[in-house]
Write a protein that holds these residues in place. Structure first.
Motif, PDB file in Angstrom:
ATOM      1  N   VAL A  17      37.351  37.749  28.910  1.00 29.76           N
ATOM      2  CA  VAL A  17      35.941  37.991  28.625  1.00 29.76           C
ATOM      3  C   VAL A  17      35.810  39.285  27.845  1.00 29.76           C
ATOM      4  N   ARG A  37      32.490  40.631  39.218  1.00 31.10           N
ATOM      5  CA  ARG A  37      31.953  39.587  38.353  1.00 31.10           C
ATOM      6  C   ARG A  37      33.008  39.141  37.327  1.00 31.10           C
ATOM      7  N   LEU A  38      33.675  40.107  36.706  1.00 30.44           N
ATOM      8  CA  LEU A  38      34.705  39.780  35.712  1.00 30.44           C
ATOM      9  C   LEU A  38      35.861  38.995  36.336  1.00 30.44           C
ATOM     10  N   ARG A  97      35.705  37.018  38.776  1.00 29.57           N
ATOM     11  CA  ARG A  97      35.250  35.661  39.070  1.00 29.57           C
ATOM     12  C   ARG A  97      35.151  34.817  37.800  1.00 29.57           C
ATOM     13  N   GLU A  98      35.011  35.463  36.650  1.00 31.67           N
ATOM     14  CA  GLU A  98      34.849  34.753  35.378  1.00 31.67           C
ATOM     15  C   GLU A  98      36.168  34.491  34.654  1.00 31.67           C
ATOM     16  N   SER A  99      37.183  35.261  34.956  1.00 26.45           N
ATOM     17  CA  SER A  99      38.445  35.156  34.239  1.00 26.45           C
ATOM     18  C   SER A  99      39.585  35.453  35.205  1.00 26.45           C
ATOM     19  N   ARG A 100      40.766  35.009  34.859  1.00 25.59           N
ATOM     20  CA  ARG A 100      41.935  35.218  35.723  1.00 25.59           C
ATOM     21  C   ARG A 100      42.721  36.432  35.237  1.00 25.59           C
ATOM     22  N   ALA A 117      41.102  31.126  32.299  1.00 24.15           N
ATOM     23  CA  ALA A 117      39.940  31.248  31.423  1.00 24.15           C
ATOM     24  C   ALA A 117      40.272  32.309  30.383  1.00 24.15           C
TER      25      ALA A 117
END
Length: 145
Positions: free
Chosen positions: A137, A46-47, A49-52, A134
């Motif tokens: 997170v 999940r992480l 997919r949310e940030s590079r 991004a």
């Protein structure tokens, strides 16, 4: 350990053992890297997919989603993401499975491993270009031991 001379890496660490995760987080941060911790493969996916990230550092045996499955899923979405595998147990033929892919891990570290070996591997990985990144997170919560 001291801060490294090169640019910091954004490192996603997937490790379910709380003590090992704390040690890795402290050492990598002290070496100058930006570190995001995930207590299992599902959270790490999940992480990612949310940030590079510049690197995935993952255990293989984790709850909910193993490191094996995490690597496979991320290879489908981010084939150029460097991976370093750390494990306390590698099944017979496991090394061959990891290294038979088109993008094998940069390193396979057997726990317990020398942290200097990990830092040397990280020194050989260049950060990805910042364009389109991004923001980092927030850290995922750790599993209780």
């Amino acid at each position: 350990m001291t801060e490294r001379d090169g640019p910091a890496l954004r490192v996603l660490v997937a490790e379910d053992e709380a003590l090992a995760a704390m040690v890795l987080e402290d050492i990598l941060a002290e070496a100058g890297h930006q570190v995001v911790m995930a207590p299992d493969g599902e959270v790490a996916l999940r992480l990612a997919r949310e940030s590079r990230f510049d690197l995935l550092l993952t255990d293989l045996a984790m709850p909910r989603l193993t490191g094996w499955d995490l690597i496979y899923a991320l290879r489908q979405e981010q084939p150029d993401l460097p991976v370093v595998v750390m494990t306390g147990y590698l099944p017979p033929g496991g090394r061959e499975v990891l290294y038979q892919t088109a993008r094998p891990p940069r390193a396979l570290l057997h726990k317990p491993f020398d942290i200097g070996e990990l830092l040397t591997v990280l020194d050989g990985i260049a950060p990805r270009p910042a364009a389109g990144r991004a923001p980092l997170v927030a850290m995922a919560p750790r599993l209780a031991s």
